[in-house]
Write a protein that holds these residues in place. Structure first.
Motif, PDB file in Angstrom:
ATOM      1  N   ILE A  18      -2.158   4.034 -27.952  1.00  0.00           N
ATOM      2  CA  ILE A  18      -1.930   5.056 -29.287  1.00  0.00           C
ATOM      3  C   ILE A  18      -1.450   4.003 -30.383  1.00  0.00           C
ATOM      4  O   ILE A  18      -1.867   4.113 -31.477  1.00  0.00           O
ATOM      5  CB  ILE A  18      -0.762   5.979 -29.036  1.00  0.00           C
ATOM      6  CG1 ILE A  18      -1.339   6.921 -28.068  1.00  0.00           C
ATOM      7  CG2 ILE A  18      -0.480   6.801 -30.546  1.00  0.00           C
ATOM      8  CD1 ILE A  18      -2.538   7.896 -28.545  1.00  0.00           C
ATOM      9  N   TRP A  19      -0.593   3.131 -30.234  1.00  0.00           N
ATOM     10  CA  TRP A  19      -0.180   1.888 -31.113  1.00  0.00           C
ATOM     11  C   TRP A  19      -1.295   1.194 -31.591  1.00  0.00           C
ATOM     12  O   TRP A  19      -1.413   0.935 -32.762  1.00  0.00           O
ATOM     13  CB  TRP A  19       0.866   1.163 -30.408  1.00  0.00           C
ATOM     14  CG  TRP A  19       1.460  -0.206 -31.237  1.00  0.00           C
ATOM     15  CD1 TRP A  19       2.327   0.295 -32.357  1.00  0.00           C
ATOM     16  CD2 TRP A  19       0.890  -1.236 -31.568  1.00  0.00           C
ATOM     17  NE1 TRP A  19       2.545  -1.169 -33.031  1.00  0.00           N
ATOM     18  CE2 TRP A  19       1.732  -1.891 -32.460  1.00  0.00           C
ATOM     19  CE3 TRP A  19      -0.232  -2.123 -30.937  1.00  0.00           C
ATOM     20  CZ2 TRP A  19       1.463  -3.155 -32.914  1.00  0.00           C
ATOM     21  CZ3 TRP A  19      -0.378  -3.262 -31.284  1.00  0.00           C
ATOM     22  CH2 TRP A  19       0.616  -3.894 -32.367  1.00  0.00           C
ATOM     23  N   ALA A  21      -4.221   2.188 -31.725  1.00  0.00           N
ATOM     24  CA  ALA A  21      -5.096   3.276 -32.591  1.00  0.00           C
ATOM     25  C   ALA A  21      -4.643   3.107 -34.105  1.00  0.00           C
ATOM     26  O   ALA A  21      -5.286   3.065 -34.962  1.00  0.00           O
ATOM     27  CB  ALA A  21      -5.018   4.602 -31.699  1.00  0.00           C
ATOM     28  N   THR A  22      -3.086   3.173 -34.208  1.00  0.00           N
ATOM     29  CA  THR A  22      -2.616   3.474 -35.207  1.00  0.00           C
ATOM     30  C   THR A  22      -2.942   2.285 -36.149  1.00  0.00           C
ATOM     31  O   THR A  22      -2.650   2.332 -37.386  1.00  0.00           O
ATOM     32  CB  THR A  22      -1.105   3.815 -35.346  1.00  0.00           C
ATOM     33  OG1 THR A  22      -0.249   2.622 -34.679  1.00  0.00           O
ATOM     34  CG2 THR A  22      -1.023   4.933 -34.270  1.00  0.00           C
ATOM     35  N   LYS A  23      -2.797   1.097 -35.475  1.00  0.00           N
ATOM     36  CA  LYS A  23      -2.944  -0.038 -35.952  1.00  0.00           C
ATOM     37  C   LYS A  23      -4.535  -0.357 -36.668  1.00  0.00           C
ATOM     38  O   LYS A  23      -4.908  -1.624 -37.165  1.00  0.00           O
ATOM     39  CB  LYS A  23      -2.659  -1.448 -35.245  1.00  0.00           C
ATOM     40  CG  LYS A  23      -1.158  -1.240 -35.022  1.00  0.00           C
ATOM     41  CD  LYS A  23      -0.198  -1.473 -36.261  1.00  0.00           C
ATOM     42  CE  LYS A  23       1.144  -1.697 -36.346  1.00  0.00           C
ATOM     43  NZ  LYS A  23       1.896  -1.953 -37.392  1.00  0.00           N
ATOM     44  N   SER A  27     -10.298   3.845 -31.974  1.00  0.00           N
ATOM     45  CA  SER A  27     -10.170   5.128 -32.340  1.00  0.00           C
ATOM     46  C   SER A  27     -10.228   6.033 -31.268  1.00  0.00           C
ATOM     47  O   SER A  27     -10.818   5.549 -30.161  1.00  0.00           O
ATOM     48  CB  SER A  27     -11.282   5.547 -33.573  1.00  0.00           C
ATOM     49  OG  SER A  27     -12.667   5.222 -32.694  1.00  0.00           O
ATOM     50  N   ARG A 191       0.875  12.382 -42.300  1.00  0.00           N
ATOM     51  CA  ARG A 191       0.258  11.815 -41.104  1.00  0.00           C
ATOM     52  C   ARG A 191       0.466  10.532 -40.696  1.00  0.00           C
ATOM     53  O   ARG A 191       0.681  10.120 -39.551  1.00  0.00           O
ATOM     54  CB  ARG A 191      -1.447  12.047 -41.360  1.00  0.00           C
ATOM     55  CG  ARG A 191      -2.222  11.708 -40.091  1.00  0.00           C
ATOM     56  CD  ARG A 191      -3.814  11.929 -40.159  1.00  0.00           C
ATOM     57  NE  ARG A 191      -4.023  13.176 -40.522  1.00  0.00           N
ATOM     58  CZ  ARG A 191      -4.160  14.231 -39.896  1.00  0.00           C
ATOM     59  NH1 ARG A 191      -3.757  14.080 -38.611  1.00  0.00           N
ATOM     60  NH2 ARG A 191      -4.704  15.496 -40.511  1.00  0.00           N
ATOM     61  N   GLY A 192       0.673   9.678 -41.784  1.00  0.00           N
ATOM     62  CA  GLY A 192       0.984   8.388 -41.174  1.00  0.00           C
ATOM     63  C   GLY A 192       2.220   8.183 -40.666  1.00  0.00           C
ATOM     64  O   GLY A 192       2.457   7.432 -39.504  1.00  0.00           O
ATOM     65  N   GLU A 195       1.805   9.322 -36.935  1.00  0.00           N
ATOM     66  CA  GLU A 195       0.814   8.658 -35.974  1.00  0.00           C
ATOM     67  C   GLU A 195       2.109   7.375 -35.911  1.00  0.00           C
ATOM     68  O   GLU A 195       1.880   6.925 -34.586  1.00  0.00           O
ATOM     69  CB  GLU A 195      -0.139   7.906 -36.893  1.00  0.00           C
ATOM     70  CG  GLU A 195      -1.197   9.207 -36.860  1.00  0.00           C
ATOM     71  CD  GLU A 195      -2.512   8.850 -37.927  1.00  0.00           C
ATOM     72  OE1 GLU A 195      -2.313   7.613 -38.551  1.00  0.00           O
ATOM     73  OE2 GLU A 195      -3.482   9.498 -37.895  1.00  0.00           O
ATOM     74  N   LYS A 196       2.626   6.584 -36.704  1.00  0.00           N
ATOM     75  CA  LYS A 196       3.558   5.562 -36.441  1.00  0.00           C
ATOM     76  C   LYS A 196       4.532   5.757 -35.635  1.00  0.00           C
ATOM     77  O   LYS A 196       5.049   4.854 -34.658  1.00  0.00           O
ATOM     78  CB  LYS A 196       4.220   5.100 -37.835  1.00  0.00           C
ATOM     79  CG  LYS A 196       5.028   3.800 -37.565  1.00  0.00           C
ATOM     80  CD  LYS A 196       5.387   3.540 -39.218  1.00  0.00           C
ATOM     81  CE  LYS A 196       6.489   2.278 -39.035  1.00  0.00           C
ATOM     82  NZ  LYS A 196       6.754   1.947 -40.470  1.00  0.00           N
ATOM     83  N   LEU A 198       4.337   8.359 -33.101  1.00  0.00           N
ATOM     84  CA  LEU A 198       3.948   9.008 -31.894  1.00  0.00           C
ATOM     85  C   LEU A 198       4.184   7.752 -30.616  1.00  0.00           C
ATOM     86  O   LEU A 198       4.596   8.476 -29.624  1.00  0.00           O
ATOM     87  CB  LEU A 198       2.668   9.262 -31.891  1.00  0.00           C
ATOM     88  CG  LEU A 198       2.019   9.948 -30.698  1.00  0.00           C
ATOM     89  CD1 LEU A 198       2.766  11.287 -30.379  1.00  0.00           C
ATOM     90  CD2 LEU A 198       0.458  10.393 -31.082  1.00  0.00           C
ATOM     91  N   GLU A 207       6.741  13.319 -26.543  1.00  0.00           N
ATOM     92  CA  GLU A 207       5.597  13.332 -27.271  1.00  0.00           C
ATOM     93  C   GLU A 207       4.940  15.052 -27.506  1.00  0.00           C
ATOM     94  O   GLU A 207       4.364  15.173 -28.753  1.00  0.00           O
ATOM     95  CB  GLU A 207       4.510  12.739 -26.451  1.00  0.00           C
ATOM     96  CG  GLU A 207       4.078  13.279 -25.246  1.00  0.00           C
ATOM     97  CD  GLU A 207       5.066  12.759 -24.110  1.00  0.00           C
ATOM     98  OE1 GLU A 207       4.312  13.148 -22.852  1.00  0.00           O
ATOM     99  OE2 GLU A 207       5.903  12.159 -24.205  1.00  0.00           O
TER     100      GLU A 207
END
Length: 210
Positions: A18-19, A21-23, A27, A191-192, A195-196, A198, A207
């Motif tokens: 997930i990290w 993906a956030t970076k 996707s 959202r940011g 996501e950061k 999560l 979670e």
């Protein structure tokens, strides 16, 4: 995750994905009941962490898209290797005290050895002499030694400083009801933030709530 809980766990790998993906390195695509991870071409290193690059390359070993239920063969073994790298990295960064870690291992192992020897060797041997209590006492001593070993904190002062910072973050994630409501009302605006945090929520086991 390792510094916080003093152990490794497969859910940390999920948090790391997930990290990534956030970076922007991959996707996440949901197609019906299937979930795919899609590789994205983003330049740059993974914040200098080699094991993160190992995880990334292993995910996309067979191609630029992977079904999470059909991960490449050997993925589990690679995760175990990554966990070893995580431990080494935590030590090299000064989060783990090697002396404390050694003591923890010795106390725990010797404690269980004494426990089993006391119960299954010494106690039966002394039964003929009506001295069973001595064997049981030795076994209890071993159990107490093992418990003390398991309770030893392997984190250094630096590691404990990070631990308490993470405790504060966990408290925020666990109680930020106001922000969760705001997110549902205006998801794009917040959202940011979600996501950061999560990946951290996954580490803390929050979670679903997050």
């Amino acid at each position: 995750g390792f510094v916080y809980n003093s152990k490794v766990d497969y859910k940390y790998a999920s948090a790391a994905i997930i990290w990534l993906a956030t970076k922007g390195y991959l996707s996440v695509e949901i197609d019906g009941k299937k979930t795919f991870l899609n590789k994205k071409e983003k330049k740059g290193e993974y914040e200098g962490v080699e094991y993160m690059e190992d995880l990334y390359s292993t995910l996309f070993l067979k191609g630029p898209s992977v079904n999470v239920k059909k991960l490449p063969s050997g993925f589990t073994n690679k995760i175990m290797s990554i966990f070893t790298s995580v431990k080494k990295h935590a030590k090299s960064e000064g989060y783990i005290d090697s002396t404390r870690e050694t003591l923890k291992g010795l106390f725990t192992v010797f404690g269980f050895v004494i426990l089993f020897v006391g119960l299954f060797a010494i106690t039966p041997a002394l039964a003929a002499f009506a001295a069973v209590g001595t064997g049981i006492g030795i076994a209890i001593s071993g159990l107490l030694l093992a418990i003390v070993g398991m309770k030893i904190d392997i984190r250094s002062d630096k590691g404990n400083e990070l631990y308490h910072e993470l405790e504060g973050l966990k408290m925020y994630i666990n109680t930020a009801e106001k922000h969760r409501i705001e997110f549902h009302n205006d998801p794009e605006k917040f959202r940011g933030v979600f996501e950061k945090l999560l990946p951290f929520a996954i580490i803390f086991g929050l979670e679903k709530k997050w």
